[in-house]
Write a protein that holds these residues in place. Structure first.
Motif, short mmCIF file in Angstrom:
data_model
loop_
_atom_site.label_atom_id
_atom_site.label_comp_id
_atom_site.label_asym_id
_atom_site.label_seq_id
_atom_site.Cartn_x
_atom_site.Cartn_y
_atom_site.Cartn_z
N LYS A 99 7.22 -6.08 7.72
CA LYS A 99 7.41 -7.12 6.71
C LYS A 99 7.33 -6.59 5.28
O LYS A 99 8.01 -7.08 4.39
CB LYS A 99 6.36 -8.24 6.89
CG LYS A 99 6.63 -9.15 8.08
CD LYS A 99 5.73 -10.38 8.04
CE LYS A 99 4.27 -10.04 8.06
NZ LYS A 99 3.39 -11.25 8.08
N ASP A 100 6.49 -5.61 5.06
CA ASP A 100 6.34 -5.05 3.72
C ASP A 100 7.37 -3.96 3.42
O ASP A 100 7.25 -3.23 2.44
CB ASP A 100 4.93 -4.51 3.52
CG ASP A 100 4.56 -3.45 4.56
OD1 ASP A 100 5.42 -3.07 5.37
OD2 ASP A 100 3.40 -3.00 4.55
N ARG A 102 7.97 -1.23 4.99
CA ARG A 102 7.65 0.13 5.42
C ARG A 102 8.34 0.40 6.75
O ARG A 102 8.38 -0.46 7.63
CB ARG A 102 6.14 0.32 5.55
CG ARG A 102 5.39 0.26 4.22
CD ARG A 102 3.92 0.60 4.40
NE ARG A 102 3.25 -0.31 5.32
CZ ARG A 102 2.06 -0.08 5.87
NH1 ARG A 102 1.41 1.04 5.59
NH2 ARG A 102 1.52 -0.97 6.67
N GLU A 214 -4.49 -10.39 -0.20
CA GLU A 214 -3.08 -10.07 0.02
C GLU A 214 -2.32 -9.92 -1.29
O GLU A 214 -1.40 -9.13 -1.40
CB GLU A 214 -2.41 -11.15 0.89
CG GLU A 214 -2.76 -11.06 2.36
CD GLU A 214 -2.33 -9.74 2.98
OE1 GLU A 214 -1.18 -9.33 2.77
OE2 GLU A 214 -3.17 -9.10 3.65
N LYS A 215 -2.73 -10.70 -2.28
CA LYS A 215 -2.02 -10.64 -3.56
C LYS A 215 -2.97 -10.89 -4.71
O LYS A 215 -3.59 -11.95 -4.79
CB LYS A 215 -0.87 -11.64 -3.61
CG LYS A 215 -0.01 -11.53 -4.86
CD LYS A 215 1.13 -12.54 -4.84
CE LYS A 215 2.03 -12.39 -6.07
NZ LYS A 215 3.12 -13.40 -6.08
N GLY A 232 -0.47 -6.68 -6.03
CA GLY A 232 -0.34 -6.34 -4.62
C GLY A 232 -1.64 -6.57 -3.89
O GLY A 232 -2.51 -7.31 -4.36
N SER A 233 -1.79 -5.93 -2.75
CA SER A 233 -2.99 -6.14 -1.94
C SER A 233 -4.04 -5.08 -2.26
O SER A 233 -3.72 -3.97 -2.70
CB SER A 233 -2.64 -6.09 -0.45
OG SER A 233 -2.08 -4.84 -0.11
N GLY A 392 3.97 3.54 0.70
CA GLY A 392 5.03 2.70 1.25
C GLY A 392 6.22 3.50 1.75
O GLY A 392 7.32 2.97 1.93
#
Length: 413
Positions: A99-100, A102, A214-215, A232-233, A392
């Motif tokens: 999802k991110d 990567r 998470e954010k 970001g996280s 990432g």
């Protein structure tokens, strides 16, 4: 037949060897000081190998490199993430994009990445020398002489230096390449650790270990560079803070001295999508709906439970105070803490840096070929150069791209 020696069997070195070996009339040798290839690749991504990113727009991709973005442009257009993925899929490695964005092998096993590369090299006839420590590289006319630790000498027409930086020294990235580059006339820029966690002075940090967000928007301020921001996280640790947003800030601050005598201020906005006035109004609405709740239980609506006590203490409001008893000044203080939660960074977490900021001066390297402008026939790729990215998959992507460009360009010189 043109003889090529590649020194360093990491990501950049392996892909450079694969590309060079595709050329006709080219004999390729790959020297690696470890007993096996790809030591750093094998531990990347926690052993899963985050080999690249799902960001295919090169201009967006390059925003993830605090140093070297402009220099990388040609290499990234030639061998962007989608081509990296195609290469590995074509060599039998199934990939997945999380999802991110990567990208990992479906197996979650970094050995699949190294095995695919090694198999390709052996099929193409690349001569692989493991346990091969190089002590000297000398230029003799148009050729190079490479001397190994055991006294052997090898002559080549061209060299690709892919020895990595000086992070994770147990994988062989001990900075040897910097000495080779300097001996051949190159400048090494200031070196510093990147992608590390931060140690903070505040004693309450340990009580928050494991609390993650998470954010959030993190802002790091220092006298030299002003302030950097990253949304970001992140996660609290026993000694401070860690996670992707923290790693990004550490990249920006790679050359900044950090100690108890020279601390940096780190500020967290836990609600980056809400303006202060909106958050203040939301707190008032929650107070009106939950007037009988104690402050600790009231804050639990907005924050993880273990953080509530810290916020209450910093706001100088007792845990037992009822929400309905909070004054306008109290609510303002709480909103301010949630938008400007301050910490004091006094150190980097030792040994956690995964890449080195700094390296061979990029002005001395041809961005279109990776060949030295000072020493013809000498090429660079990967972390040995003054190039580094955020977490990432960006650092491995830079290694694949620059290694591929060096390997495909070397036969044409």
């Amino acid at each position: 037949m043109k003889k090529i020696i590649i020194i360093g069997g990491g990501a950049a070195g392996m892909i450079a060897a694969a590309m060079a070996a595709e050329q006709a009339k080219c004999a390729v040798s790959l020297f690696e000081k470890n007993a096996y290839l790809g030591a750093k690749v094998l531990i990347s991504g926690g052993g899963r190998c985050n080999l690249t990113t799902g960001i295919f727009d090169v201009k967006e991709l390059l925003k993830n490199y605090p140093r070297g973005a402009k220099f990388l442009m040609t290499a990234m257009f030639r061998f962007p993430p989608e081509k990296v993925m195609e290469w590995f899929k074509g060599h039998g490695v199934a990939l997945k994009t999380e999802k991110d964005l990567r990208v990992f092998p479906v197996s979650d096993n970094s050995k699949d990445i190294v095995s695919a590369l090694e198999k390709d090299l052996r099929q193409k006839g690349v001569e692989i020398f493991c346990n091969m420590s190089v002590t000297q590289i000398a230029k003799n006319g148009e050729q190079f002489t490479v001397t190994s630790k055991d006294g052997r000498t090898f002559v080549s027409d061209a060299i690709i230096l892919t020895t990595g930086g000086s992070a994770y020294r147990h994988t062989g990235s001990t900075g040897d390449g910097y000495a080779f580059a300097e001996a051949l006339g190159h400048t090494i820029t200031a070196l510093g650790p990147s992608l590390n966690s931060f140690v903070i002075a505040e004693k309450w940090a340990g009580a928050l270990a494991g609390v993650s967000f998470e954010k959030a928007k993190l802002t790091l301020g220092a006298p030299t560079f002003g302030a950097y921001e990253r949304t970001g996280s992140f996660v609290f640790t026993h000694r401070g803070v860690s996670g992707p947003a923290v790693f990004a800030l550490s990249s920006y601050a790679a050359h900044e001295p950090i100690s108890e005598k020279t601390p940096l201020k780190l500020t967290v906005d836990f609600f980056p999508d809400e303006k202060f006035e909106v958050l203040e109004r939301r707190i008032l609405n929650l107070v009106q709906k939950n007037p009988q709740k104690s402050l600790a239980n009231f804050l639990d609506i907005l924050l993880p439970k273990s953080l509530c006590g810290v916020v209450a203490e910093l706001a100088n409001i007792g845990d037992g105070v009822k929400a309905g008893a909070l004054t306008k000044e109290n609510r303002n203080t709480l909103a301010r803490l949630l938008k400007e939660f301050s910490m004091t960074v006094i150190n980097r977490s030792g040994g956690e840096e995964f890449v080195t900021a700094g390296g061979v001066d990029l002005s001395q390297i041809n961005t279109n070929t990776m060949e030295s402008k000072i020493c013809p026939g000498l090429y660079f790729a990967g972390e040995i150069m003054d190039v580094d990215g955020f977490t990432g998959g960006f650092n491995l992507q830079a290694s694949w791209a620059t290694g591929a460009l060096a390997g495909s360009s070397i036969i044409k010189s």
